[in-house]
Motif scaffolding. Sequence first.
Motif, short mmCIF file in Angstrom:
data_model
loop_
_atom_site.label_atom_id
_atom_site.label_comp_id
_atom_site.label_asym_id
_atom_site.label_seq_id
_atom_site.Cartn_x
_atom_site.Cartn_y
_atom_site.Cartn_z
N PHE A 47 74.26 -27.09 -2.02
CA PHE A 47 74.68 -28.06 -1.01
C PHE A 47 75.88 -27.52 -0.23
O PHE A 47 75.88 -27.50 1.01
CB PHE A 47 75.04 -29.41 -1.65
N TYR A 48 76.90 -27.05 -0.95
CA TYR A 48 78.12 -26.60 -0.29
C TYR A 48 77.97 -25.25 0.41
O TYR A 48 78.83 -24.89 1.22
CB TYR A 48 79.29 -26.63 -1.27
N GLU A 49 76.89 -24.56 0.16
CA GLU A 49 76.59 -23.36 0.96
C GLU A 49 76.11 -23.75 2.36
O GLU A 49 76.20 -22.95 3.29
CB GLU A 49 75.50 -22.51 0.26
N HIS A 50 75.61 -24.97 2.50
CA HIS A 50 75.05 -25.43 3.77
C HIS A 50 75.93 -26.45 4.49
O HIS A 50 75.92 -26.49 5.73
CB HIS A 50 73.66 -26.02 3.54
N PHE A 51 76.63 -27.28 3.73
CA PHE A 51 77.41 -28.36 4.32
C PHE A 51 78.77 -28.46 3.63
O PHE A 51 78.86 -28.23 2.42
CB PHE A 51 76.66 -29.70 4.18
N THR A 52 79.77 -28.83 4.39
CA THR A 52 81.11 -28.96 3.81
C THR A 52 81.32 -30.31 3.14
O THR A 52 82.22 -30.46 2.33
CB THR A 52 82.20 -28.75 4.88
N SER A 53 80.48 -31.29 3.49
CA SER A 53 80.64 -32.64 2.95
C SER A 53 79.38 -33.46 3.18
O SER A 53 78.47 -33.04 3.92
CB SER A 53 81.81 -33.34 3.66
N LYS A 54 79.35 -34.63 2.58
CA LYS A 54 78.26 -35.57 2.82
C LYS A 54 78.21 -35.92 4.31
O LYS A 54 77.13 -36.02 4.90
CB LYS A 54 78.47 -36.83 1.97
N GLU A 55 79.37 -36.04 4.93
CA GLU A 55 79.45 -36.42 6.34
C GLU A 55 78.82 -35.35 7.24
O GLU A 55 78.10 -35.68 8.18
CB GLU A 55 80.90 -36.67 6.75
N THR A 56 79.09 -34.07 6.96
CA THR A 56 78.51 -33.02 7.81
C THR A 56 77.00 -32.92 7.60
O THR A 56 76.26 -32.61 8.54
CB THR A 56 79.19 -31.66 7.58
N CYS A 57 76.54 -33.22 6.41
CA CYS A 57 75.10 -33.28 6.15
C CYS A 57 74.48 -34.43 6.94
O CYS A 57 73.42 -34.28 7.56
CB CYS A 57 74.86 -33.44 4.65
N PHE A 58 75.16 -35.57 6.96
CA PHE A 58 74.70 -36.74 7.70
C PHE A 58 74.63 -36.44 9.19
O PHE A 58 73.65 -36.77 9.86
CB PHE A 58 75.66 -37.89 7.42
N VAL A 59 75.65 -35.78 9.72
CA VAL A 59 75.66 -35.41 11.13
C VAL A 59 74.47 -34.52 11.45
O VAL A 59 73.78 -34.71 12.46
CB VAL A 59 77.00 -34.73 11.52
N ALA A 60 74.19 -33.54 10.59
CA ALA A 60 73.05 -32.65 10.81
C ALA A 60 71.74 -33.43 10.77
O ALA A 60 70.85 -33.21 11.61
CB ALA A 60 73.04 -31.54 9.76
N LEU A 61 71.59 -34.35 9.82
CA LEU A 61 70.37 -35.15 9.71
C LEU A 61 70.17 -36.01 10.95
O LEU A 61 69.08 -36.03 11.54
CB LEU A 61 70.42 -36.04 8.47
N ILE A 62 71.21 -36.71 11.37
CA ILE A 62 71.11 -37.59 12.53
C ILE A 62 70.81 -36.78 13.79
O ILE A 62 69.98 -37.16 14.62
CB ILE A 62 72.39 -38.43 12.70
N THR A 63 71.48 -35.64 13.93
CA THR A 63 71.26 -34.78 15.10
C THR A 63 69.82 -34.30 15.16
O THR A 63 69.16 -34.39 16.20
CB THR A 63 72.24 -33.59 15.09
N GLU A 64 69.32 -33.78 14.04
CA GLU A 64 67.94 -33.28 14.02
C GLU A 64 66.92 -34.40 14.23
O GLU A 64 65.94 -34.22 14.95
CB GLU A 64 67.65 -32.54 12.72
N THR A 65 67.16 -35.55 13.63
CA THR A 65 66.25 -36.68 13.79
C THR A 65 66.20 -37.12 15.24
O THR A 65 65.12 -37.37 15.79
CB THR A 65 66.70 -37.86 12.88
N ASN A 66 67.36 -37.22 15.88
CA ASN A 66 67.40 -37.64 17.28
C ASN A 66 66.82 -36.59 18.21
O ASN A 66 66.15 -36.92 19.19
CB ASN A 66 68.82 -38.03 17.68
N ASP A 67 67.08 -35.32 17.94
CA ASP A 67 66.49 -34.26 18.76
C ASP A 67 64.96 -34.31 18.70
O ASP A 67 64.28 -34.17 19.72
CB ASP A 67 66.99 -32.88 18.32
N GLU A 68 64.43 -34.53 17.51
CA GLU A 68 62.97 -34.64 17.36
C GLU A 68 62.45 -35.88 18.08
O GLU A 68 61.40 -35.86 18.72
CB GLU A 68 62.58 -34.68 15.88
N MET A 69 63.19 -36.98 17.98
CA MET A 69 62.80 -38.21 18.67
C MET A 69 62.72 -37.97 20.18
O MET A 69 61.76 -38.38 20.84
CB MET A 69 63.80 -39.33 18.34
N ILE A 70 63.72 -37.31 20.74
CA ILE A 70 63.75 -37.01 22.18
C ILE A 70 62.56 -36.13 22.56
O ILE A 70 61.90 -36.37 23.58
CB ILE A 70 65.10 -36.38 22.57
#
Length: 196
Positions: A47-70
């Motif tokens: 997990f920490y090799e990819h994200f610095t925190s739960k928050e940065t993981c959340f930001v990545a998830l929301i960003t990817e989800t919204n990009d796919e939605m668009i």
Amino acid sequence: MTMVTSVQTDFRRRLLDGLAAAIADIGYRDTTVADIVRLARTSRRTFYEHFTSKETCFVALITETNDEMIRRISAAVDPTASWPTQVRQAVEEWLACSDAQRAVTHSWIRDIPALGVLGRDLQRDLMEKFIDMVQSLTDTESLRAMGIGRVSRQMAIVLLGGLRELIASNVEDGGEATDITETAVQASIALLGPRG
């Protein structure tokens, strides 16, 4: 793509999917890194090799989800169709995407503000991407010929903010995003229609 890059991408995807599953199961606020790695079937170290925190993981998830939605909304619109049909196609795809990722969509709307500056920056970035999408979809020769012009930034914000809140409140009341289809289409047509 090298084998290492492929494996890293797979782990990253699993972690994002683990967070999405945790959000659906217990909500973002109650989710811990331990929940994410358990659902991703990986380790905290990974997990920490990819994200610095739960928050940065959340930001990545929301960003990817919204990009796919668009991407999906843009692909769903037939630029040769009548403008009300184009509006319906865009709205229906947005609502279908929202239902497909209901918990993540709801979390995007309700939990992002709790991230403070990180959340505000993310929200502004996501809104700009949606504004660009709306403006691109409404800036076509065929729509200009029908009396529809490129939507202003302010009008796009009104449209997007209203639809986003309508989706969230309907989901919170136990419904599905697609339950609001007719209202969302009518409101969008009223906002986007020709100016007399």
